[in-house]
Write a protein that holds these residues in place. Structure first.
Motif, PDB file in Angstrom:
ATOM      1  N   ARG A 299       0.824  -1.211   0.000  1.00 32.95           N
ATOM      2  CA  ARG A 299       0.000   0.000   0.000  1.00 32.95           C
ATOM      3  C   ARG A 299       0.854   1.255   0.000  1.00 32.95           C
ATOM      4  N   ILE A 300       1.901   1.270   0.822  1.00 30.46           N
ATOM      5  CA  ILE A 300       2.816   2.419   0.846  1.00 30.46           C
ATOM      6  C   ILE A 300       3.398   2.659  -0.538  1.00 30.46           C
ATOM      7  N   THR A 301       3.803   1.578  -1.198  1.00 26.26           N
ATOM      8  CA  THR A 301       4.440   1.681  -2.509  1.00 26.26           C
ATOM      9  C   THR A 301       3.473   2.208  -3.557  1.00 26.26           C
ATOM     10  N   LEU A 302       2.270   1.662  -3.593  1.00 29.98           N
ATOM     11  CA  LEU A 302       1.306   2.066  -4.619  1.00 29.98           C
ATOM     12  C   LEU A 302       0.855   3.516  -4.437  1.00 29.98           C
ATOM     13  N   ILE A 303       0.533   3.894  -3.206  1.00 28.61           N
ATOM     14  CA  ILE A 303       0.086   5.272  -2.968  1.00 28.61           C
ATOM     15  C   ILE A 303       1.255   6.245  -3.130  1.00 28.61           C
TER      16      ILE A 303
ATOM     17  N   ALA B 151       4.282  10.267  -6.508  1.00 29.25           N
ATOM     18  CA  ALA B 151       5.505  10.559  -7.261  1.00 29.25           C
ATOM     19  C   ALA B 151       5.219  10.802  -8.736  1.00 29.25           C
ATOM     20  N   LEU B 152       4.305  10.024  -9.311  1.00 30.88           N
ATOM     21  CA  LEU B 152       3.993  10.176 -10.735  1.00 30.88           C
ATOM     22  C   LEU B 152       3.294  11.495 -11.018  1.00 30.88           C
TER      23      LEU B 152
ATOM     24  N   GLY C 195       6.764   9.470  -1.362  1.00 30.27           N
ATOM     25  CA  GLY C 195       6.185   9.920  -2.624  1.00 30.27           C
ATOM     26  C   GLY C 195       6.859  11.176  -3.146  1.00 30.27           C
ATOM     27  N   LEU C 196       7.062  12.152  -2.267  1.00 32.49           N
ATOM     28  CA  LEU C 196       7.729  13.386  -2.686  1.00 32.49           C
ATOM     29  C   LEU C 196       9.199  13.143  -3.017  1.00 32.49           C
ATOM     30  N   ASN C 197       9.832  12.251  -2.272  1.00 28.20           N
ATOM     31  CA  ASN C 197      11.222  11.921  -2.568  1.00 28.20           C
ATOM     32  C   ASN C 197      11.358  11.377  -3.994  1.00 28.20           C
ATOM     33  N   TYR C 198      10.509  10.448  -4.338  1.00 31.00           N
ATOM     34  CA  TYR C 198      10.602   9.842  -5.675  1.00 31.00           C
ATOM     35  C   TYR C 198      10.062  10.763  -6.763  1.00 31.00           C
ATOM     36  N   SER C 199       9.261  11.759  -6.384  1.00 32.73           N
ATOM     37  CA  SER C 199       8.776  12.691  -7.399  1.00 32.73           C
ATOM     38  C   SER C 199       9.920  13.462  -8.040  1.00 32.73           C
TER      39      SER C 199
ATOM     40  N   VAL D 170       9.165   6.514 -21.296  1.00 31.02           N
ATOM     41  CA  VAL D 170       9.782   6.453 -19.967  1.00 31.02           C
ATOM     42  C   VAL D 170       9.083   5.472 -19.034  1.00 31.02           C
ATOM     43  N   ILE D 171       8.081   4.755 -19.527  1.00 30.56           N
ATOM     44  CA  ILE D 171       7.375   3.797 -18.677  1.00 30.56           C
ATOM     45  C   ILE D 171       8.319   2.778 -18.034  1.00 30.56           C
ATOM     46  N   PRO D 172       9.274   2.190 -18.764  1.00 26.69           N
ATOM     47  CA  PRO D 172      10.185   1.236 -18.115  1.00 26.69           C
ATOM     48  C   PRO D 172      10.982   1.854 -16.967  1.00 26.69           C
ATOM     49  N   ALA D 173      11.460   3.078 -17.156  1.00 26.65           N
ATOM     50  CA  ALA D 173      12.222   3.745 -16.090  1.00 26.65           C
ATOM     51  C   ALA D 173      11.342   3.989 -14.877  1.00 26.65           C
ATOM     52  N   LEU D 174      10.098   4.379 -15.098  1.00 22.62           N
ATOM     53  CA  LEU D 174       9.173   4.594 -13.992  1.00 22.62           C
ATOM     54  C   LEU D 174       8.877   3.273 -13.284  1.00 22.62           C
TER      55      LEU D 174
END
Length: 222
Positions: A28-32, A37-38, A100-104, A149-153
């Motif tokens: 859940r943490i990862t998906l949200i 980030a996206l 989320g903000l870190n990965y953004s 860029v989908i693979p990188a994401l």
């Protein structure tokens, strides 16, 4: 020499459901977090590329600052410092927002690379067709940029899943937190930590394989 710790299958079976609960929290943490980030990363990338006065420079600093500081330091700051100025959320919400903000900041750079890869002729065609700024980004630029860029994401999604364990440091009770709790209460760390590692592998390895397959599919479309 200390006593040799022997694997206990019955104990491992007993704690597995509890650790699976922790795995679900991690997912859940990862998906949200990735959703944050996206969305934020795309907004930052578009604004920076558009050269909006002042804001684009602020976003450039944002990307440099976030990428230049460790995720753990950011998590500590959000959890221990922000409450002193009246900004306080639960550990789980804080962890999700921080990661989320870190990965953004990273996804913003990925998006920027994708936008820059769009051929100049596409931009010129938008001008020739008198498309509005919204139409240009929505129907021409972003569909091409994001596809590349989908693979990188996807790779960042897998990385975020593993990095979520860092949030245990601010008392987020995810997979590592569940494993640590079992070890602390039973004084046995072999089984919970081993199972936790295997659960991380059970998710991250297939996910990485799917990302690789997706990358190949996009590189050689039928």
């Amino acid at each position: 020499m200390g006593d040799v710790v022997i694997w206990d299958w019955s104990f491992a079976a007993q704690i597995l459901p509890f650790l699976l609960q922790g795995l679900w929290v991690t997912v859940r943490i990862t998906l949200i977090g990735m959703a944050i980030a996206l969305v934020v990363g795309l907004f930052v990338a578009v604004v920076r590329y558009s050269g909006v006065p002042v804001i684009s420079k602020l976003f450039t600093f944002y990307v440099l600052f976030v990428r230049g500081t460790p995720l753990l330091v950011q998590a500590y700051f959000a959890f221990f410092v922000l409450p002193s100025v009246g900004v306080q959320f639960s550990p789980l919400i804080t962890g999700i927002v921080v990661i989320g903000l870190n990965y953004s900041a990273y996804t913003a750079e990925v998006y920027r690379a994708g936008i820059q890869s769009v051929a100049v002729g596409q931009w010129e065609a938008c001008t020739a067709l008198s498309l509005s700024t919204w139409q240009r980004w929505r129907f021409v630029v972003l569909p091409q940029a994001i596809r590349d860029v989908i693979p990188a994401l996807g790779n960042y999604l897998v990385q975020m899943f593993k990095d979520s364990a860092i949030l245990h440091a601010i008392t987020v009770f995810e997979l590592l937190g569940h494993a640590t709790a079992v070890g602390s209460s039973s004084y046995r760390y072999l089984e919970p930590m081993t199972i936790a590692a295997l659960l991380f592998l059970a998710v991250s390895l297939p996910a990485a394989w799917l990302v690789t397959r997706l990358e190949l599919r996009l590189a050689h479309p039928r």
